[in-house]
Write a protein that holds these residues in place. Structure first.
Motif, PDB file in Angstrom:
ATOM      1  N   SER A 179      99.411 -26.498   9.766  1.00  0.00           N
ATOM      2  CA  SER A 179      98.319 -26.714   8.813  1.00  0.00           C
ATOM      3  C   SER A 179      96.944 -26.466   9.418  1.00  0.00           C
ATOM      4  O   SER A 179      96.087 -25.828   8.800  1.00  0.00           O
ATOM      5  CB  SER A 179      98.398 -28.141   8.256  1.00  0.00           C
ATOM      6  OG  SER A 179      99.591 -28.328   7.532  1.00  0.00           O
ATOM      7  N   ALA A 180      96.714 -26.970  10.614  1.00  0.00           N
ATOM      8  CA  ALA A 180      95.393 -26.839  11.229  1.00  0.00           C
ATOM      9  C   ALA A 180      95.017 -25.382  11.457  1.00  0.00           C
ATOM     10  O   ALA A 180      93.833 -25.014  11.375  1.00  0.00           O
ATOM     11  CB  ALA A 180      95.346 -27.614  12.539  1.00  0.00           C
ATOM     12  N   ALA A 181      95.988 -24.525  11.719  1.00  0.00           N
ATOM     13  CA  ALA A 181      95.710 -23.113  11.971  1.00  0.00           C
ATOM     14  C   ALA A 181      95.190 -22.405  10.730  1.00  0.00           C
ATOM     15  O   ALA A 181      94.607 -21.313  10.823  1.00  0.00           O
ATOM     16  CB  ALA A 181      96.970 -22.409  12.470  1.00  0.00           C
ATOM     17  N   MET A 182      95.380 -23.011   9.559  1.00  0.00           N
ATOM     18  CA  MET A 182      94.941 -22.406   8.307  1.00  0.00           C
ATOM     19  C   MET A 182      93.452 -22.634   8.031  1.00  0.00           C
ATOM     20  O   MET A 182      92.904 -22.068   7.091  1.00  0.00           O
ATOM     21  CB  MET A 182      95.755 -22.986   7.141  1.00  0.00           C
ATOM     22  CG  MET A 182      97.241 -22.717   7.223  1.00  0.00           C
ATOM     23  SD  MET A 182      97.649 -21.033   6.762  1.00  0.00           S
ATOM     24  CE  MET A 182      97.405 -21.119   4.983  1.00  0.00           C
ATOM     25  N   LEU A 183      92.829 -23.461   8.855  1.00  0.00           N
ATOM     26  CA  LEU A 183      91.470 -23.900   8.564  1.00  0.00           C
ATOM     27  C   LEU A 183      90.519 -23.578   9.706  1.00  0.00           C
ATOM     28  O   LEU A 183      90.933 -23.080  10.763  1.00  0.00           O
ATOM     29  CB  LEU A 183      91.490 -25.409   8.285  1.00  0.00           C
ATOM     30  CG  LEU A 183      92.348 -25.821   7.079  1.00  0.00           C
ATOM     31  CD1 LEU A 183      92.634 -27.316   7.104  1.00  0.00           C
ATOM     32  CD2 LEU A 183      91.668 -25.425   5.775  1.00  0.00           C
ATOM     33  N   SER A 184      89.244 -23.852   9.495  1.00  0.00           N
ATOM     34  CA  SER A 184      88.244 -23.647  10.533  1.00  0.00           C
ATOM     35  C   SER A 184      88.427 -24.685  11.641  1.00  0.00           C
ATOM     36  O   SER A 184      89.202 -25.634  11.484  1.00  0.00           O
ATOM     37  CB  SER A 184      86.846 -23.747   9.916  1.00  0.00           C
ATOM     38  OG  SER A 184      86.619 -25.057   9.417  1.00  0.00           O
ATOM     39  N   PRO A 185      87.728 -24.540  12.760  1.00  0.00           N
ATOM     40  CA  PRO A 185      87.939 -25.461  13.877  1.00  0.00           C
ATOM     41  C   PRO A 185      87.662 -26.931  13.574  1.00  0.00           C
ATOM     42  O   PRO A 185      88.226 -27.813  14.221  1.00  0.00           O
ATOM     43  CB  PRO A 185      86.977 -24.933  14.950  1.00  0.00           C
ATOM     44  CG  PRO A 185      86.849 -23.483  14.649  1.00  0.00           C
ATOM     45  CD  PRO A 185      86.869 -23.404  13.148  1.00  0.00           C
ATOM     46  N   HIS A 186      86.801 -27.220  12.614  1.00  0.00           N
ATOM     47  CA  HIS A 186      86.449 -28.612  12.315  1.00  0.00           C
ATOM     48  C   HIS A 186      86.570 -28.881  10.811  1.00  0.00           C
ATOM     49  O   HIS A 186      85.561 -29.147  10.125  1.00  0.00           O
ATOM     50  CB  HIS A 186      85.031 -28.919  12.807  1.00  0.00           C
ATOM     51  CG  HIS A 186      84.836 -28.625  14.255  1.00  0.00           C
ATOM     52  ND1 HIS A 186      85.406 -29.388  15.257  1.00  0.00           N
ATOM     53  CD2 HIS A 186      84.156 -27.618  14.882  1.00  0.00           C
ATOM     54  CE1 HIS A 186      85.072 -28.886  16.433  1.00  0.00           C
ATOM     55  NE2 HIS A 186      84.319 -27.814  16.238  1.00  0.00           N
ATOM     56  N   PRO A 187      87.785 -28.870  10.281  1.00  0.00           N
ATOM     57  CA  PRO A 187      87.973 -29.046   8.842  1.00  0.00           C
ATOM     58  C   PRO A 187      87.829 -30.503   8.429  1.00  0.00           C
ATOM     59  O   PRO A 187      87.933 -31.418   9.241  1.00  0.00           O
ATOM     60  CB  PRO A 187      89.409 -28.568   8.622  1.00  0.00           C
ATOM     61  CG  PRO A 187      90.104 -28.941   9.904  1.00  0.00           C
ATOM     62  CD  PRO A 187      89.073 -28.696  10.979  1.00  0.00           C
ATOM     63  N   SER A 188      87.620 -30.712   7.151  1.00  0.00           N
ATOM     64  CA  SER A 188      87.613 -32.073   6.633  1.00  0.00           C
ATOM     65  C   SER A 188      89.038 -32.605   6.592  1.00  0.00           C
ATOM     66  O   SER A 188      90.013 -31.847   6.562  1.00  0.00           O
ATOM     67  CB  SER A 188      87.026 -32.094   5.216  1.00  0.00           C
ATOM     68  OG  SER A 188      87.908 -31.443   4.303  1.00  0.00           O
TER      69      SER A 188
END
Length: 291
Positions: A179-188
């Motif tokens: 999941s984290a790889a789908m988002l920017s480095p500092h997602p909400s």
């Protein structure tokens, strides 16, 4: 790690909103069932999700667009309650045929067609096969695909990696780890949980077919396009990198813009910006303007 039965609060709130304002219904087609979500009225905007997601990923985008458009998002064949496609290794034409049947069942003659990630390949194929049904094509962080013979080694590596992950980790662990790889480095927290919620609802059979589409087809096979097209990409996209999306846009002769503060899943991470881009694209499609 939270138990599988526990839904974190932000995701639970979005899940409730999904049921209330972007509810699922299932269409009965000739030989299949097709799940969609729909809101609003007016000119049609049709949203196609990526390989690790589902119709619910468009929730916040759809609610904004639904104020002045009829917004439809599908669960791709094999996703959610949608019947898988007959071929074990379908091509984009197979997905495009299901989309054609879906639009007919919804009495949608023309639409702004939006493809995110792997959904971009289906969107491009549909636009090539049925240009009279597409007012304008919008590709967001489009997957290029590995079906070009020149990418054969990479195709084999990607296919093996994804199928191995599915078989060894299973859907729940894949969602937790990817999941984290789908988002920017500092997602909400909300964005991270909503990506995970959608990914955790993948069906293994549909996901396997989508892997075969990703590895067996490529977007530029469906070019040149006979409809206006534009390409957008999250500026922090680590999956379909901005430079790759820019090259694809140039090959398609399409304008390209970045979506700030967003990774690959920009419709979840920056729904207001994405909805704004789509609202503008819809306006352009209705006035006949070409950028």
């Amino acid at each position: 790690m939270l138990p599988a039965t526990h839904t974190p609060a932000p995701a639970a709130e979005l899940e409730a909103l999904l049921a209330q304002r972007f509810a699922q219904r299932t269409l009965v087609l000739n030989d299949s069932h097709q799940a969609i979500r729909e809101t609003g009225s007016g000119p049609a905007v049709v949203l196609l999700h990526g390989i690790g997601s589902g119709a619910g990923s468009w929730l916040e985008v759809a609610l904004q667009l639904g104020q002045h458009a009829r917004v439809v998002a599908w669960d791709a064949p094999g996703y959610g309650d949608s019947t898988p496609l007959p071929p074990l290794a379908p091509k984009a034409e197979n997905y495009a045929e299901r989309l054609f049947q879906t639009l007919d069942a919804l009495n949608i003659e023309h639409c702004l067609l939006v493809g995110h990630s792997l959904g971009a390949i289906t969107a491009a194929a549909f636009a090539r096969l049925h240009p009279q049904r597409v007012r304008r094509l919008v590709l967001i962080s489009p997957a290029q695909g590995y079906g070009d013979p020149a990418r054969d080694i990479q195709r084999q590596q990607v296919r093996k990696k994804r199928i191995t992950a599915l078989e060894q980790l299973g859907i729940a662990q894949m969602a937790a780890q990817r999941s984290a790889a789908m988002l920017s480095p500092h997602p909400s927290v909300k964005a991270l949980e909503w990506v995970r919620w959608n990914m955790a609802r993948l069906n293994p059979q549909g996901y396997r077919q989508a892997i075969e589409l990703l590895c067996g087809d490529h977007l530029l096979r469906h070019a040149p396009l006979a409809v206006p097209c534009e390409v957008h990409c999250g500026e922090a996209d680590g999956i379909t990198a901005p430079e790759t999306c820019l090259s694809l846009a140039k090959a398609l002769g399409a304008p390209f813009t970045l979506i700030p503060d967003a990774g690959h899943a920009s419709p979840i991470e920056q729904p207001c910006l994405v909805a704004g881009r789509l609202a503008f694209a819809l306006k352009e499609s209705l006035t006949g303007s070409v950028q």
